[in-house]
Motif scaffolding. Structure first.
Motif, PDB file in Angstrom:
ATOM      1  N   VAL A  98       1.004  -1.167  -0.112  1.00 23.95           N
ATOM      2  CA  VAL A  98      -0.249   0.088  -0.113  1.00 23.95           C
ATOM      3  C   VAL A  98       1.077   1.150  -0.034  1.00 23.95           C
ATOM      4  N   LEU A  99       0.725   2.260  -0.888  1.00 22.23           N
ATOM      5  CA  LEU A  99       1.592   3.471  -1.005  1.00 22.23           C
ATOM      6  C   LEU A  99       0.543   4.417  -0.654  1.00 22.23           C
ATOM      7  N   ASN A 100       0.938   5.242   0.539  1.00 19.33           N
ATOM      8  CA  ASN A 100      -0.035   6.190   0.837  1.00 19.33           C
ATOM      9  C   ASN A 100       0.366   7.790   0.492  1.00 19.33           C
ATOM     10  N   ARG A 101       1.486   8.137   0.645  1.00 21.20           N
ATOM     11  CA  ARG A 101       1.867   9.489   0.276  1.00 21.20           C
ATOM     12  C   ARG A 101       2.627   9.801  -0.890  1.00 21.20           C
ATOM     13  N   LEU A 102       1.859   9.702  -2.067  1.00 18.41           N
ATOM     14  CA  LEU A 102       2.875   9.417  -3.162  1.00 18.41           C
ATOM     15  C   LEU A 102       3.707  10.633  -3.541  1.00 18.41           C
ATOM     16  N   ARG A 103       4.937  10.536  -4.185  1.00 15.72           N
ATOM     17  CA  ARG A 103       5.682  11.808  -4.180  1.00 15.72           C
ATOM     18  C   ARG A 103       5.958  12.072  -5.570  1.00 15.72           C
ATOM     19  N   MET A 104       6.469  13.267  -5.865  1.00 16.81           N
ATOM     20  CA  MET A 104       6.516  13.644  -7.276  1.00 16.81           C
ATOM     21  C   MET A 104       7.023  12.853  -8.203  1.00 16.81           C
ATOM     22  N   GLU A 105       8.135  12.241  -8.066  1.00 16.79           N
ATOM     23  CA  GLU A 105       8.688  11.301  -8.981  1.00 16.79           C
ATOM     24  C   GLU A 105       9.028   9.941  -8.032  1.00 16.79           C
ATOM     25  N   ASP A 106       7.993   9.185  -8.034  1.00 16.30           N
ATOM     26  CA  ASP A 106       8.116   8.378  -6.876  1.00 16.30           C
ATOM     27  C   ASP A 106       8.784   7.136  -6.879  1.00 16.30           C
ATOM     28  N   TRP A 107      10.113   6.802  -6.678  1.00 16.92           N
ATOM     29  CA  TRP A 107      10.996   5.671  -6.909  1.00 16.92           C
ATOM     30  C   TRP A 107      10.145   4.346  -6.774  1.00 16.92           C
ATOM     31  N   ARG A 108       9.276   4.241  -5.868  1.00 17.62           N
ATOM     32  CA  ARG A 108       8.814   3.253  -5.477  1.00 17.62           C
ATOM     33  C   ARG A 108       7.464   2.644  -6.541  1.00 17.62           C
ATOM     34  N   VAL A 109       7.126   3.788  -7.057  1.00 16.47           N
ATOM     35  CA  VAL A 109       6.277   3.224  -8.261  1.00 16.47           C
ATOM     36  C   VAL A 109       6.899   2.569  -9.293  1.00 16.47           C
ATOM     37  N   ALA A 110       8.103   3.210  -9.779  1.00 14.65           N
ATOM     38  CA  ALA A 110       9.046   2.742 -10.438  1.00 14.65           C
ATOM     39  C   ALA A 110       9.349   1.404 -10.318  1.00 14.65           C
ATOM     40  N   TYR A 111       9.972   1.099  -9.046  1.00 11.76           N
ATOM     41  CA  TYR A 111      10.375   0.016  -8.795  1.00 11.76           C
ATOM     42  C   TYR A 111       9.509  -1.398  -8.674  1.00 11.76           C
ATOM     43  N   LEU A 112       8.566  -0.852  -8.066  1.00 14.48           N
ATOM     44  CA  LEU A 112       7.441  -2.102  -7.866  1.00 14.48           C
ATOM     45  C   LEU A 112       6.938  -2.374  -9.162  1.00 14.48           C
ATOM     46  N   THR A 113       6.851  -1.417 -10.270  1.00  9.74           N
ATOM     47  CA  THR A 113       6.242  -1.585 -11.606  1.00  9.74           C
ATOM     48  C   THR A 113       7.317  -2.628 -12.467  1.00  9.74           C
ATOM     49  N   GLN A 114       8.501  -2.359 -12.183  1.00  6.04           N
ATOM     50  CA  GLN A 114       9.605  -2.891 -12.677  1.00  6.04           C
ATOM     51  C   GLN A 114       9.580  -4.523 -12.298  1.00  6.04           C
ATOM     52  N   ASN A 115       9.505  -4.556 -10.893  1.00  4.09           N
ATOM     53  CA  ASN A 115       9.566  -5.980 -10.435  1.00  4.09           C
ATOM     54  C   ASN A 115       8.341  -6.442 -10.488  1.00  4.09           C
ATOM     55  N   ARG A 116       7.235  -6.102 -11.098  1.00  2.78           N
ATOM     56  CA  ARG A 116       6.098  -6.712 -11.121  1.00  2.78           C
ATOM     57  C   ARG A 116       5.347  -7.088  -9.756  1.00  2.78           C
ATOM     58  N   ILE A 117       5.562  -6.166  -8.731  1.00  2.00           N
ATOM     59  CA  ILE A 117       4.935  -6.434  -7.584  1.00  2.00           C
ATOM     60  C   ILE A 117       3.655  -5.456  -7.350  1.00  2.00           C
ATOM     61  N   PRO A 118       2.647  -6.085  -7.065  1.00  9.29           N
ATOM     62  CA  PRO A 118       1.311  -5.453  -7.157  1.00  9.29           C
ATOM     63  C   PRO A 118       1.418  -4.450  -6.045  1.00  9.29           C
ATOM     64  N   PHE A 119       0.711  -3.178  -6.325  1.00  5.84           N
ATOM     65  CA  PHE A 119       0.598  -2.169  -5.222  1.00  5.84           C
ATOM     66  C   PHE A 119      -0.755  -1.504  -5.631  1.00  5.84           C
ATOM     67  N   ALA A 120      -1.202  -0.811  -4.393  1.00  7.72           N
ATOM     68  CA  ALA A 120      -2.410   0.005  -4.705  1.00  7.72           C
ATOM     69  C   ALA A 120      -1.785   1.574  -4.147  1.00  7.72           C
ATOM     70  N   VAL A 121      -2.535   2.473  -4.725  1.00  5.76           N
ATOM     71  CA  VAL A 121      -2.226   3.777  -4.173  1.00  5.76           C
ATOM     72  C   VAL A 121      -3.285   4.724  -3.558  1.00  5.76           C
ATOM     73  N   VAL A 122      -2.933   5.517  -2.659  1.00  3.93           N
ATOM     74  CA  VAL A 122      -3.923   6.735  -2.390  1.00  3.93           C
ATOM     75  C   VAL A 122      -3.397   7.882  -3.110  1.00  3.93           C
ATOM     76  N   SER A 123      -4.095   8.338  -3.968  1.00  5.21           N
ATOM     77  CA  SER A 123      -3.605   9.501  -4.746  1.00  5.21           C
ATOM     78  C   SER A 123      -4.409  10.642  -4.874  1.00  5.21           C
ATOM     79  N   PRO A 124      -4.080  11.552  -4.858  1.00  7.10           N
ATOM     80  CA  PRO A 124      -4.768  13.075  -5.026  1.00  7.10           C
ATOM     81  C   PRO A 124      -5.087  13.354  -6.419  1.00  7.10           C
ATOM     82  N   VAL A 125      -4.387  12.588  -7.242  1.00  7.45           N
ATOM     83  CA  VAL A 125      -4.554  12.977  -8.520  1.00  7.45           C
ATOM     84  C   VAL A 125      -5.029  11.616  -9.616  1.00  7.45           C
TER      85      VAL A 125
END
Lengths: 338, 338
Positions: free
Chosen positions: B126-153
DNA sequence: TTGTAAGCGTTATCAT
DNA sequence: ATGATAACGCTTACAA
């Protein structure tokens, strides 16, 4: 797919065994080999699978905490400090924290504890709000599952390391302060009666009254539920008595916030005409109007310590202290001063 | 020692295989046998070992959440509601929640994510406070790890299910309300600039000013850190300007509490002379003096929903919605009314 | 100093 | 409808 120890072994032309031992710091592997292994592990990003390790070691590498859900669940900022404390200490000690929630005393709660015990999900439990005859203590003791508690009492009968927060003494200071301010009709809005913390805080309250030779008035002692809404209701009832109290001692800060609201609605002048106090030391109490007298309990620190104790117990590390005593601090503010 | 499937099998004079399948609801086991197995399992309190099951199934049965530690860690009551939401939903869905804490952007945080990925500790994040260029998004996507986010956008670029909380729109309503009250010099005390939520809330603020043809004044936009102390400092600076603002829009409630304190110290009359608003809708904002205008974001509900989305993604359940939109609600109180 | 092999408690494939 | 048996990835006697 994550890299396994076999991948690593093949990559190095070594046996799985050697790799395992090189990483675990056995002495019977040559320094050169060890360095090669470590380098390769880092390069490939190898970390041992938890599941496999757990299965083999019969250790979960995790500590469990089941939060009390229920009426107070939505509202207790105290908890987040506590949990952060648990969390940080767990991180430091390289174990994970597994959490879940259940209503205190519910069937669902029993199932949850049993589930984590039977599935070997966690190595031990943190118990935070001890109850009067806590089935969890009996259950865990019987099943020889390690646990550590946050307790307001010097509970010799509980065979577990504990963080002992001396609520009772703090409450005594608080009530003594009120009496000093000239209060005689001092009410107590408690938490659920089954909680040890309520019993202790209430005991502190009663003792001081007795010592000051103020007759104990059962009308002035009511049971709340640790929530703002509960505090509001209870305070409303008390303040509408023919002879209302001149001071409201609340079992926690949320209750006090509710009491504050009730008092404002009934146009009491808080501080001079009516004293109100909380308990916990939430940051927010500083900003109420007037600022709230309270007792600061270092939630974060309590969380860290209890986690440390549990981890020590689980791993049978050399024990420094089985009991950590914390003396919370009375903070007197305008809500209890003329 | 917990009872294993072998104990159960022996007890029943059945093979391990049969027991396993009886319990897992396979169709090729006679109804009679199944009943016997189920009864015995209950009687002996059998539950399959997590470690073994995980190892075999290559599924952790757990979801991970790493809380942001740092300056704001001690003080955000918002988090506890969010976590309780995660927790409750996880319990409902029979998965565990594993938590940990790390400073956003730190090396330690990277290690923690990598650790849980590589050790197969959790099935998703679970990713809660997304950042501008969030390395976590890139990292998890690349490694095909599922995630869900709370996003204001409405972040189309993020390939994950999300709970979309429309902070921006709420902020627009809020600032429009201030302008309606006659305010012209409206300051904004933000959070760390790297947070998406700050960007969005700030964008809402700017847009409305622009629409009202109020020139944007960079002096009136400052960066805070989402804490009370940060809000206090920032407000102090703003209010000491030669031409101080008549309204302080704060990025979150804690910041607003600090601003409130600063304003009180400088003897501003809050509400009439100086408007102050928060964001989050903490219960506590109701009891400040004067009560604080804020935007209620249902933290508990957000936590539940994002957990539900993640669990659905992890288990590839039939997807109902990949996006859940939540419109937070503006709550106008005395702190922004003359 | 290194390697072989057994086993932790499951699930899943294949016979029977 | 049920049972042997082989993994899953690791740790650890024991052997070499």
């Amino acid at each position: 797919m994550p890299v396994t120890i076999r991948d690593l072994a093949r990559h190095l032309n070594l046996s799985i065994t050697t790799v395992s031992r090189a990483l675990d710091g056995y002495t019977d592997v040559s320094e050169e080999t060890r360095q090669r292994v470590i380098a390769a592990a880092r390069e490939l990003g190898y970390e041992p699978s938890y599941a496999a390790r757990q299965l083999r070691r019969r250790q979960a590498g995790a500590l469990g905490y089941i939060l009390p859900s229920g009426p107070s669940q939505f509202s207790d900022p105290y908890s987040v400090h506590f949990i952060t404390g648990l969390c940080d200490e767990a991180s430091t000690r390289q174990v994970d924290l597994v959490i879940s929630s259940a209503a205190p005393g519910s069937e669902q709660e029993k199932r949850q504890y049993h589930h984590w015990v039977q599935t070997r999900r966690v190595d031990g439990f943190v118990l935070n709000r001890l109850r009067m005859e806590d089935w969890r203590v009996a259950y865990l003791t019987q099943n020889r599952i390690p646990f550590a508690v946050v307790s307001p009492v010097a509970s010799g009968e509980i065979p577990a390391p504990r963080v002992e927060v001396q609520d009772r003494r703090a409450m005594e200071e608080l009530v003594a302060h009120l009496i000093e301010q000239g209060h005689r009709r001092i009410a107590y809005i408690g938490g659920p009666a089954y909680l040890l913390l309520d019993r202790e805080r209430q005991a502190g309250y009663r003792d001081v009254l007795a010592r000051a030779r103020i007759a104990w008035n059962p009308q002035l002692v009511v049971e709340g539920d640790l929530t703002e809404a509960g505090g509001y209701r209870a305070a409303l009832n008390l303040l509408r008595l023919p002879q209302p109290p001149t001071a409201l001692v609340c079992c926690n800060d949320l209750t006090a916030l509710g009491a504050l609201r009730a008092a404002r609605e009934l146009q009491f002048s808080i501080g001079s005409e009516l004293a109100i106090s909380g308990f916990d030391g939430l940051k927010e109490t500083e900003y109420t109007h007037p600022p709230l007298t309270t007792v600061a309990r270092p939630a974060y620190e309590i969380g860290r310590q209890v986690c440390a104790l549990l981890h020590t117990a689980v791993n049978r590390l050399p024990v420094e202290q089985q009991v950590i005593v914390i003396q919370p601090e009375l903070i007197i503010r305008a809500s209890t001063r003329g």
